[in-house]
Motif scaffolding. Sequence first.
Motif, short mmCIF file in Angstrom:
data_model
loop_
_atom_site.label_atom_id
_atom_site.label_comp_id
_atom_site.label_asym_id
_atom_site.label_seq_id
_atom_site.Cartn_x
_atom_site.Cartn_y
_atom_site.Cartn_z
N ARG A 74 0.84 -1.21 0.00
CA ARG A 74 0.00 0.00 0.00
C ARG A 74 0.87 1.26 0.00
O ARG A 74 0.54 2.25 0.64
CB ARG A 74 -0.93 -0.01 1.22
CG ARG A 74 -1.88 -1.18 1.29
CD ARG A 74 -2.88 -1.21 0.15
NE ARG A 74 -3.66 0.01 0.06
CZ ARG A 74 -4.76 0.25 0.80
NH1 ARG A 74 -5.20 -0.67 1.66
NH2 ARG A 74 -5.43 1.38 0.67
N ARG A 131 3.75 4.07 -2.15
CA ARG A 131 4.30 4.66 -3.36
C ARG A 131 5.63 5.29 -3.01
O ARG A 131 5.78 5.89 -1.94
CB ARG A 131 3.35 5.73 -3.92
CG ARG A 131 2.07 5.19 -4.54
CD ARG A 131 2.32 4.57 -5.91
NE ARG A 131 2.81 5.54 -6.86
CZ ARG A 131 2.05 6.35 -7.59
NH1 ARG A 131 0.72 6.31 -7.43
NH2 ARG A 131 2.57 7.20 -8.45
N PRO A 139 -1.71 10.16 -4.61
CA PRO A 139 -2.99 9.43 -4.53
C PRO A 139 -3.22 8.88 -3.12
O PRO A 139 -3.12 7.67 -2.85
CB PRO A 139 -2.81 8.30 -5.55
CG PRO A 139 -1.34 8.04 -5.56
CD PRO A 139 -0.68 9.38 -5.34
N GLU A 148 -5.10 5.65 -2.08
CA GLU A 148 -4.55 4.35 -2.43
C GLU A 148 -3.50 3.87 -1.43
O GLU A 148 -3.02 2.73 -1.52
CB GLU A 148 -3.91 4.41 -3.83
CG GLU A 148 -4.89 4.78 -4.94
CD GLU A 148 -4.18 4.97 -6.28
OE1 GLU A 148 -2.98 4.58 -6.37
OE2 GLU A 148 -4.81 5.51 -7.20
N LEU A 149 -3.12 4.72 -0.50
CA LEU A 149 -2.00 4.44 0.38
C LEU A 149 -2.47 4.07 1.79
O LEU A 149 -3.49 4.53 2.26
CB LEU A 149 -1.08 5.66 0.46
CG LEU A 149 -0.60 6.20 -0.89
CD1 LEU A 149 0.28 7.43 -0.70
CD2 LEU A 149 0.15 5.13 -1.67
#
Length: 472
Positions: free
Chosen positions: A154, A156, A170, A173-174
């Motif tokens: 999870r 980036r 985003p 999304e994390l």
Amino acid sequence: MRLLDARRLTGPNLYAPIPVVLAEFASAPGEDREAATKLYLSELEGFYQAVGLGSPALDGVVTRPYAGGFAVAVPGPIDTLLAATEAAEWAADSAIDALSGLPHHSLEPRRSQIAAMVAEQSSPRLLAIARAARARGLPLLWDDERVTVGAGARSRSWPRAEVPDASDIPWAELAGIPMAFITGTNGKTTSARLVARLGREGGQVAGCSSTDGITVNGVFVEEGDCTGPFAARTLLARPDVEVAVLETARGGILRRGLAVEVANVALITNVSDDHLGTYGIDDVPSMARVKAVVGNAVRPGGRVVLHADDVELMGLASTFAAPVVLFGSEPSSKAIAKHLREGGEAWTVIDGAIVRCTPGAVTPLCPINDIPIAYGGAASFNIRNALGAAATAHHLGVPDDAIAKALRGFEPTDQDNPGRGNLFTVQGVSVLLDFAHNAEAIRAVLEFANALRAPHRLTLAVGLPGDRSDAP
């Protein structure tokens, strides 16, 4: 008086739960440490302003005296922490000379050099990302090369020089992933390997950074000593990892701090006389406070797993924000009995099996005779390791049946647990191989060897690191 070291602690550490610049000084009896600290901070404030670092956070300064010296920690911004450390070295040297009656150091050429570092390292975007991640309760991993938001599957990552604007990340999304810190004087590598195996049996992609290297689902992706924060960040930035087990050595805590600000679980196996005499850690109580840094990093909804028979750890149990879970092989232990009376959770051995005790319930998980690394109970230290690992895995979300399966399947071999309690037969002779490298570990292995050898002769070959005391 002299400067021993100026370094940056990039994560939670012995001095603060945030990054700091640390200056360590050697001082002789009679030297005025208070005056030296005051002058150092005055020099630091002036030099910070001269190089464009603004004003140091003097309201957050922490000082720590110890035998033969003292340390001064000053909170610092993560983007220019390296430049701030260079500034601290200049300020410390200037203060020491001034105390000796020598002139204060000239600002140049260091002012120009460090000012250039500040200009190069300054990153308003990184600071904005850090604020936004903290507001969302997300892990932030950073070093000189890379920045990661979230963890594992999870997360980036971006090169440090290419971090985006916070508004372009985003965020939805994390997230974090279940993660555990594991530390202690002895047993941490076996425990880390075992917790990773337990997570794997629970159906998750388990990443582990330990003394051997970095593994993902038991497969090495990097070899070498990976018990420090750089290795932990490397593991946590991998997009294939769903649960992370981070073996955390005292050296990494003292040299750089932790890799990440929070974890779900911290397991502290024990604390004994080892690695004393460096970084101002001269006794076992001080070492216990170093190990306790991982417990302080656990959020209130997590758990700190402690060995119930370790006096130093039990003395620190009330200092953690998260609830404490105890483990120990004796259910009659006073600490465990008291903990259970007060509504706590404990893992112990009852009727020859590992059990979890909670208010009003005793849940058996696995007979000791079914756990290969316990050698039928002869390896008592591995019973304790199994208890601590099982408790840790439980609070990472591993189901009981997966815990039992992993305990039964984790072998004392050079495949599952190399160098720890490995028993071989060579030309009819039993050979026990273990990494025991301090007095407490050697005593435990000798107890194990004696339990195995009767009535045969025992021959011992011992090799020890060169940085240990000669005291018995």
